[in-house]
Structures are given as structure tokens and as C-alpha cells.
Design a protein around this motif. Sequence first.
Motif, PDB file in Angstrom:
ATOM      1  N   PHE A 222     -45.477 -12.142  36.962  1.00 34.77           N
ATOM      2  CA  PHE A 222     -45.139 -10.724  36.786  1.00 34.77           C
ATOM      3  C   PHE A 222     -45.900 -10.274  35.539  1.00 34.77           C
ATOM      4  O   PHE A 222     -45.724 -10.845  34.472  1.00 34.77           O
ATOM      5  N   TYR A 223     -46.761  -9.273  35.696  1.00 30.01           N
ATOM      6  CA  TYR A 223     -47.541  -8.756  34.571  1.00 30.01           C
ATOM      7  C   TYR A 223     -46.840  -7.529  34.011  1.00 30.01           C
ATOM      8  O   TYR A 223     -46.723  -6.515  34.697  1.00 30.01           O
ATOM      9  N   THR A 228     -50.747  -5.210  31.710  1.00 23.71           N
ATOM     10  CA  THR A 228     -51.209  -4.339  32.796  1.00 23.71           C
ATOM     11  C   THR A 228     -52.126  -3.247  32.246  1.00 23.71           C
ATOM     12  O   THR A 228     -53.143  -2.907  32.860  1.00 23.71           O
ATOM     13  N   THR A 516     -32.354 -11.580  25.870  1.00 21.86           N
ATOM     14  CA  THR A 516     -32.368 -13.005  26.205  1.00 21.86           C
ATOM     15  C   THR A 516     -33.766 -13.543  26.508  1.00 21.86           C
ATOM     16  O   THR A 516     -33.913 -14.692  26.930  1.00 21.86           O
TER      17      THR A 516
ATOM     18  N   GLU B 244     -46.103   9.417  35.399  1.00 23.74           N
ATOM     19  CA  GLU B 244     -46.260   9.246  33.955  1.00 23.74           C
ATOM     20  C   GLU B 244     -45.483  10.298  33.180  1.00 23.74           C
ATOM     21  O   GLU B 244     -45.020  10.041  32.071  1.00 23.74           O
ATOM     22  N   GLU B 249     -43.692   3.044  33.113  1.00 27.17           N
ATOM     23  CA  GLU B 249     -44.747   2.167  32.611  1.00 27.17           C
ATOM     24  C   GLU B 249     -45.278   1.322  33.755  1.00 27.17           C
ATOM     25  O   GLU B 249     -44.502   0.740  34.508  1.00 27.17           O
ATOM     26  N   GLU B 250     -46.592   1.212  33.842  1.00 27.54           N
ATOM     27  CA  GLU B 250     -47.152   0.437  34.949  1.00 27.54           C
ATOM     28  C   GLU B 250     -47.051  -1.068  34.694  1.00 27.54           C
ATOM     29  O   GLU B 250     -47.309  -1.551  33.589  1.00 27.54           O
ATOM     30  N   CYS B 251     -46.659  -1.800  35.713  1.00 25.17           N
ATOM     31  CA  CYS B 251     -46.693  -3.266  35.725  1.00 25.17           C
ATOM     32  C   CYS B 251     -47.433  -3.700  36.980  1.00 25.17           C
ATOM     33  O   CYS B 251     -47.704  -2.890  37.856  1.00 25.17           O
ATOM     34  N   PHE B 325     -39.081  -6.373  40.298  1.00 30.96           N
ATOM     35  CA  PHE B 325     -38.409  -5.725  39.172  1.00 30.96           C
ATOM     36  C   PHE B 325     -37.058  -6.392  38.925  1.00 30.96           C
ATOM     37  O   PHE B 325     -36.756  -6.814  37.807  1.00 30.96           O
ATOM     38  N   PHE B 328     -37.441  -9.900  37.740  1.00 30.63           N
ATOM     39  CA  PHE B 328     -37.883  -9.937  36.331  1.00 30.63           C
ATOM     40  C   PHE B 328     -36.678  -9.907  35.393  1.00 30.63           C
ATOM     41  O   PHE B 328     -36.633 -10.624  34.392  1.00 30.63           O
ATOM     42  N   PHE B 329     -35.678  -9.097  35.711  1.00 28.11           N
ATOM     43  CA  PHE B 329     -34.522  -8.958  34.827  1.00 28.11           C
ATOM     44  C   PHE B 329     -33.371  -9.889  35.207  1.00 28.11           C
ATOM     45  O   PHE B 329     -32.312  -9.861  34.572  1.00 28.11           O
ATOM     46  N   SER B 330     -33.594 -10.694  36.231  1.00 27.34           N
ATOM     47  CA  SER B 330     -32.512 -11.539  36.737  1.00 27.34           C
ATOM     48  C   SER B 330     -31.999 -12.482  35.649  1.00 27.34           C
ATOM     49  O   SER B 330     -32.767 -13.155  34.960  1.00 27.34           O
ATOM     50  N   GLU B 332     -30.933 -11.829  32.828  1.00 29.01           N
ATOM     51  CA  GLU B 332     -31.215 -11.396  31.466  1.00 29.01           C
ATOM     52  C   GLU B 332     -30.137 -10.419  31.005  1.00 29.01           C
ATOM     53  O   GLU B 332     -29.418  -9.823  31.818  1.00 29.01           O
ATOM     54  N   VAL B 333     -30.040 -10.283  29.681  1.00 28.57           N
ATOM     55  CA  VAL B 333     -29.105  -9.340  29.071  1.00 28.57           C
ATOM     56  C   VAL B 333     -29.915  -8.279  28.333  1.00 28.57           C
ATOM     57  O   VAL B 333     -30.817  -8.604  27.559  1.00 28.57           O
ATOM     58  N   ILE B 334     -29.620  -7.020  28.607  1.00 31.51           N
ATOM     59  CA  ILE B 334     -30.363  -5.927  27.975  1.00 31.51           C
ATOM     60  C   ILE B 334     -29.353  -4.984  27.319  1.00 31.51           C
ATOM     61  O   ILE B 334     -28.318  -4.663  27.916  1.00 31.51           O
ATOM     62  N   ASP B 335     -29.671  -4.552  26.122  1.00 28.29           N
ATOM     63  CA  ASP B 335     -28.798  -3.600  25.451  1.00 28.29           C
ATOM     64  C   ASP B 335     -29.023  -2.208  26.031  1.00 28.29           C
ATOM     65  O   ASP B 335     -30.161  -1.815  26.276  1.00 28.29           O
ATOM     66  N   GLU B 338     -31.816   0.171  25.021  1.00 26.24           N
ATOM     67  CA  GLU B 338     -33.183   0.013  25.539  1.00 26.24           C
ATOM     68  C   GLU B 338     -33.365   0.704  26.890  1.00 26.24           C
ATOM     69  O   GLU B 338     -34.453   0.689  27.448  1.00 26.24           O
ATOM     70  N   ILE B 341     -34.799   1.757  31.633  1.00 26.07           N
ATOM     71  CA  ILE B 341     -36.076   1.046  31.745  1.00 26.07           C
ATOM     72  C   ILE B 341     -36.753   1.544  33.011  1.00 26.07           C
ATOM     73  O   ILE B 341     -36.136   1.548  34.081  1.00 26.07           O
ATOM     74  N   PHE B 343     -40.241   1.230  35.255  1.00 24.42           N
ATOM     75  CA  PHE B 343     -41.514   0.588  35.582  1.00 24.42           C
ATOM     76  C   PHE B 343     -42.059   1.153  36.897  1.00 24.42           C
ATOM     77  O   PHE B 343     -41.290   1.608  37.745  1.00 24.42           O
TER      78      PHE B 343
END
Lengths: 518, 518
Positions: A222-223, A228, A516, B244, B249-251, B325, B328-330, B332-335, B338, B341, B343
Motif C-alpha cells: 500500500f503506497y 504516491t 499504533t 482535491e 490525498e492520493e494513494c 483502505f 490499511f487501517f485494520s 490500528e488505533v487512530i485519534d 486526525e 481521513i 484518501f
Amino acid sequence: MKFKLKGTITFSKDATDADADINHFIENANEEILLKGLGNSDESEGAKIVNWDLDEDTLHLTIVSGHKIRAHDGLLRLKNPLSQLLGKKYHLGVRKLHVDEYEVTIPVGENEYVFDLNLAEKFDQLEDISIKDNKVTFVIKDIDESRLRKQSINRIIKQVAKKDVVTDEDGEELDITYKLNSTPGEIIATSPEFETYFEGDMTQTALDLGWVKQFPGKGQWFYGPEITALERALEKIIVERVIEKIGFEECLFPKLIPIEVMEKMKYLEGLPEGMYYVSAPKRDPEIFTKFKNDLIVNKEVPIDLLKDGLKDPGYVNAAAQCEPFYQFFSHEVIDESEMPIKFYDKSGWTYRWEGGGSKGLDRVNEFQRIECVWMGNPEEVTEIRDATLNMSHELANELELEWYTEIGDDPFYLEGRKHDDRGIEFPDIPKYEMRLKVPGQEKGVAVVSANVHGTHFIEGFSIKEAHNHRIWTGCTGFGITRWLFGFLSQKGFDKENWPKLVKESLKEVKVPKILTWP
Amino acid sequence: MKFKLKGTITFSKDATDADADINHFIENANEEILLKGLGNSDESEGAKIVNWDLDEDTLHLTIVSGHKIRAHDGLLRLKNPLSQLLGKKYHLGVRKLHVDEYEVTIPVGENEYVFDLNLAEKFDQLEDISIKDNKVTFVIKDIDESRLRKQSINRIIKQVAKKDVVTDEDGEELDITYKLNSTPGEIIATSPEFETYFEGDMTQTALDLGWVKQFPGKGQWFYGPEITALERALEKIIVERVIEKIGFEECLFPKLIPIEVMEKMKYLEGLPEGMYYVSAPKRDPEIFTKFKNDLIVNKEVPIDLLKDGLKDPGYVNAAAQCEPFYQFFSHEVIDESEMPIKFYDKSGWTYRWEGGGSKGLDRVNEFQRIECVWMGNPEEVTEIRDATLNMSHELANELELEWYTEIGDDPFYLEGRKHDDRGIEFPDIPKYEMRLKVPGQEKGVAVVSANVHGTHFIEGFSIKEAHNHRIWTGCTGFGITRWLFGFLSQKGFDKENWPKLVKESLKEVKVPKILTWP
């Protein structure tokens, strides 16, 4: 080589009345038909019927031969003239040919053939293989007429018994154009020295910074937004400064390639173990209802039910990327005044199955590439190849990247081609590879692969010039994810150190923090 | 519903000494454990052990129940307290539970369940299905403890017997959030009228002009330079003016999706018959040598050898495009600070197997899409969805294209979700579809699909907010090849009639002539 064939010709009815004429025909055949095309070679290189016996509707034959007119080819030669002779006078037709037993003797040793015994044992058709007095003998049994016509026997022999000279299917020596006059690995150009700002492991650093994340599929990544942005900047620069300057027109090439197209590429003979194979579902609602229910109930994918629901593999995920170009022009006629034709594609991922070999961001199974493909007369085609390469060199210099270009290993299509000498025309050097240096590593990373295919794809896809003039094809691949790797390996992850050209093309990104990770 | 279970509890050794305590335990269980959680429901909705018999190390039981505490759940409830009781006093353990025979009786008819007999017959587990007096009865035999714990019985029952009310696995009535408060097909916005310049069959005209050519794969097309230039122009306009601007954001999202990721999406339960399945080669040089030799000799792809050389299908070609997508976040912990998000990805083709349904350039198996995916609190997520939609409306107006937006059909993930009510939270309207009108055709072509998934993917991929606050996801797909279709269907192939915005973004192309085509 020596051949001894025992077989039969079956007539449409009892041929006893024609016995005398058949005898006469065979005596004549031994003088003419079975020696035709021998040229200066000794008669023993031709074929000869040494024994025959008519039994009602079946003519039993024993044919011996040398390697110029092989016994089974001799048998095929008999059919039409014999039909003509007997049809008129006796209303008899030749219904079929059959080989009961075919004994092949191949001389081995110095100046003779090299016999690949391991390989031979893999062909179930070859029986009773024995070696004696510098001769290998084997027997092939029970060959019907259609297999005779397909020349599968000659192909098997060619596989297992090789000589430095290559003969075509009629046994004629060929100009072996696929023996290249070049040395893979020979470096033909190098860059000036430039400053580098990084020495570590590029992949590990990209991971540590959270620029990429491993995807569960092998050799897949994953980029994230930062890398990117760099990828898109490099892509834009290459398109504007090389590809469009040479006049390539963008097309969208399909990326799911039917197996029959891949076979025309000779990719399946070259590297079948290096691709992903794709199956479409059957039209079978019953199986899929069962599949869904089973999955819902057991919470595990019922893989056998899934396999029952799929057709045979019918596609591969594009491996070469240029496949659709040749397919587009297949069976079409183009006037040379419209050439050279120059297309490029950057519409998506392509794939190589690397087996256990995938590692890091440089050797991946899924990658982005800009593929340029073109067609024209041999001179144009070679000039365009040189232009893609030279302009890549200049661009890399502008980007202050260290590089070198070497003669590449034989490309995949020669792999398949080695077994299939149809007088295809090849250039002396079919492949150049430009590599970006990777500090601390002996071998650089290949970023540009520039190929000229001669008439390989023109023949394979039956593409014609209006006046039947010679046309060739070429292709150059710009591995964008490889450029990324080489660029970051030399310039590092601090944008301050990146060349102006890249900084100007770079979009600003905002990257979310994950608590994390990384 | 009524349940009658005959089964056993097996102890670690002969339990005869504990007979009295076991009797006492069972009498108590019938008063407490087996009624716990019944609330105001009648006791007959709970479970009851009506018969038991201890034979050395085996306790034979008959349990009957209503539908709130089903007999097999009752059996599971016994294990721990019984272990505790007997462990201390007799050093006896409970080794396993087993159901020998489980009889299920389901009332059918008005205000009762709808029983799907056809489906039930597809489950091999259901035996002796009979219908009598508005009741369906069947038997499930031989269920071991692990299958009991997996709740596969409840899932089977839920599949075959449906009611308008949905209960969770404990039999509680659920707020059926997937029953949408909306009507698919309801139009919520339409464009002003604009001039159109074309009335024919867009696909046929594109073919006649040589802008596209059919590729041999089903529902696949080669897009030539002219149509590719338009495609790139539309892509650029959408990225700059919508994507945009909203701050995506592009990934680069991988496009080969492992089956286990697809299963977390619930795609395999929803639409398994709508995807291409991908197999990697085995590491088996022997088979591939044989494959190559056979291919070289017989000039036909030996498909059985190929199948022998492939692993089980392990991937699909990306169907939803947003899969990576969530992956990618599987875990994970995000505040939340942030978030949101946002993408997006436009890195390649995605695929749907349309079976016999593919036709023209609008319903294809291989298509280009820009996929936006985001994550945040429910309000943000809904606002972003609305922004993608509203700005698409504005853009289409600027492009002078006629459009309408309607409430979409249930998306694929609800398909799978209907069988799996884990209290997932859904929005009232999960899907909007914006369509460009196609002159002469009743239904327009869907060009934007804007979705809010509630907690579906958050749960499925175990994504966490730092304070355990609620987060949702959303995605909007811009089908670029669909925009192409709608655009050309309204504006036609004469560039003079195209809007300024498109003309400005369009690259000049030079197209070679082919004598034999189009």
C-alpha cells in the motif's frame, strides 16, 4: 538420425483388385516421391518403403529413412498421389493413415546430438528408451493421422535431441538468428557521478516512516500519500520529457489478458510459472447459493465449492503490458506511410508471480509501469528504441541520478522462441536495461527496459504492411515503482535533498497520524 | 419455535459418585441458568432439561425449549457451572458436549415465519423435513461442541425461516437498521436542461469511428488515442474540481485482493458470482516443464496441466477498489483529532464479472474508476458524502451535462449483512447514485456512487478510535469510463460541440489509419 516406421494405409473398401497398381506405385514412390527435395544429400537421408503387404482394405507398410525426409513425412507424402491413382481407376479412397510403431535412432556424442534423457523421460509418448554404441533409440506408438500432420513428432525430437545447428521442420539448416551477437551484462553507457544522500535500506526506511505498508498479498504494498506524490511526480516528468517528446500517443490497454493472446505472445512457453491466472465464475446460481449459505453458516470460505463454481483459467493478469497493442493490430493491414505507430499505456498495475523471490519495494509482484510500444520498419523501430534509452539517460542526468545501461538477458519471448524456429527475424541486441545505482549494492535496480522484437509479434499476431514490407515492433517499459526505489535509494527521504525538477512537480500532502503505526 | 435436543455431556471419568449432586444441579439449572435473560417472556420460551440419565462417564440429556433460550444454547450454558461444581468436589472435568439429535419446530403461516423449503433442502444438515398443521419440523443430527459454539445452527435457522422481525443470536428483537427508510429509485435531485448533440448508439459510433476496439476478453475494450484523451481530460477535471477540493490525498491501492480481505468486506457473501478469481502458480518446476513441453509439441495450451500447476484461488481482481483502505487501517488505533481521513485512488482497472450481462461501453467487465474513501465520526462522514455528491452535481452542470441522482439499491455489503446482524450501525440511506442521462434511453448511466457504510467496515476490519468513539466510513466512486459513455451519449463525437472546460483540458492526438479497420 534413422527412422523405422510400421504403419498402415486404410482404404475405403477392399483393394485387392488394385494390388498390381499399388505395387507399381510403391516402387515408383521409392524412386521419386520419397526422395524429392533431397538435393545433394545421400539417398539414405530420404525415405524408403522396404516392406508392404495388402490385406483387403489395409496396406501394411514398413518405411525406413534418414533425417532429411523422415519416414512419417514419407507416409504423409503417399496419401494424395495414391488417392488420385486409385480413385480414378477403382473408385477407392484412402480413408486414413496410421503409425503403429515408430522407432527413432539418434546418434549422440561428439559432433552429434546432445540427448536430454531427463526431459525425454517426461514425455509419456517416448517408450523403450535405450542407449547403445553412441546411439539413443526410442519408440513412439500409435500415432494417428492428425498428430502426424501436426508435426508433433518432429517437435518432440527437437526438444530432446539438440545440435549446435538448428534445422527447420524439413530438416534444413537454419540461420540461427536467436543466437545473439551480444553479451548480457555488458555495460554500454554510464552516468556521471552525482551526490547521494542515503545509505540505509530503502524499503525498511519507507516502512519506518510510514510511507508504505505491507499488503497481505505476497509482494504487494500500500503506497501512502507521500510516496504516491513522488510516484506521480516521476511519472509526469517521464511522460513529459521522454514519452511525449518522442510522440507516443496514450491509449488505455486492457489488463486482463485472455490466455490465447498470451500464447500468441509465446509467454506461456517462456514463463508460465511467472504469472497470475484468472478464472471467471460459471453461470451456476445453484452452486453460488450453496457457497453463500455454507460461508454464512460456517464462517469459512468453502474453497472446494468455490472451485466448483469457477471456469477453467481463461486469463492472466497482464504481465508484459504491451499485449493489447499487438492484439489491436492483429490481422490488420497498415500502410507503411502511417508508420511508425507509437502508443503508450499507464492505465494500471501489472503483475509477475515472483514465487519466493519477492522482497522489499524493488522486487514486487504488483507494479506500476509506463509501457511504450511501437511498430515500423526495422530502422525506425531501432531508432525509437535508441531514443527512449538516450532520453532516459539525459533525464536521469537532469535528476542527478547515477545509472548505467547494460545489455539485457534474453527476453521472455526468445525463451519460447528457441523451440520454434520459423525464420523469425531478430535484432542483434534485443534488450537493453537501464539501471539506477543503489548505494551499497552491487547491482542497480532496472528502471528502463528497451526492447526490439524483430518480427516476433508481427508474425505471432499476423500484422501486415500494405506492400508486404518488413515491419518490426519494439517496446520500452518505464518501471515507475522501480524509479521510486532507485530515486529514494540515492536521494533519501528528506525532500530538501531532492532535485529541483522533482520538487517542482511534487504535490503537497497531508498525512494522518496513526497511534499504533508505523 | 420449539426445540427438542437429545445429547450428552461427557466427563473426564466415571461420575457415578457425583450422581446426587448432578441431579441437584439439573433441578437448579431448570430454575435458574436455563431461564436467565428471559425478561418478561413466558418460561416456555426458556430451556428445560426434561430427562436425564447418568451412565458412567456420560450424562444423557433431553432438553426442550422455546426460541428465546434455545435448547442447544441451554446445553452450552451448563458446561462451566457443572465443571466448577464437580471439579472441586470430585476432580471431575467436563470433557465435551455433543448433540445427537436436534428437532426444530417452526410455526409458519400468517404472522409467523416464512419457511424457505427450497433453500432448506440445499442444507445437507437438515434432515426429515416435514410440514404439518402449520408447522415445519426438521432434525439436525450429530453436532459437536465446536459447531455448537460457532452458532451455526442459529444461522441455518435464520437462513431458512424468516420473519419481518429480526432477532439477534440470543433471540432478542433487533432494531432492523438494514431495513432502509428509503426507496431505491427515488430521485432526489435533477439537473437543468442542456443541449445534446447526439442520438445514436454511442458504442456503435465509437466503433465505427475507430475510437475503441473490442478486446477478445468479455466486456473488455481497447481505448484508442482519441477516447483516451477525453478520458484523461474528464479524470483531470474531476480530480481538480471535486476530489482535491474536498481534500482527498492520493494513494496507490493494490488491485489484487486476497480472498480473506474480500471476506472481511462481506463481498463473498454478497456477490461471489460477480468477481474474477486469481490463482498463483505452485512452486513445482516439474509440472511447468511438462506444461511447456506439451504446449511446444501440441501447440495447444494443456489446461489440465496448468490447473495442476496452480494453487487454490487466493485472490480476486479488485471489485470494490476501496478494500485496501480498510485493510490499511485494520487493527490500528487512530485519534479522532486526525479525522476525517480522506484518501483516493486512481491507479488502475477494477473488475466485475457481468456474466452474460456485459454490453457496449456502459456495462463492461473492466473499468476505470476514481475511488474516494474516508473515515470519521458519523456527521463528518455524511457531510463528506454529501460534498462529493453536490460538487459532482455542480461539475456536471458546468460541463452542461444532464443528470439526476437517485437513492441506490442496497449495496453489496448489506447483501451479506442481512444474514449477520451484529448490531452493525447503518445510515438511513446508504447509497446515492448520480446518473448521466442517455438520450433515447429511459435509465441514465450511473457515474457517481456515493456510499456511507456506518460501522460495517469499522467492525469488519477492527478499526479503533483512541477513545472508542464511534467512527463510520464512506466511499464515493467516480466511474470514469461511465462518464465517458454519458458524455459522448449527450455531446457526441464532434469536439466542436464539447464544453469549453473539456476542450481546454484535451490533449491533441494523432491517430494512425489502418487500412482494414474500422
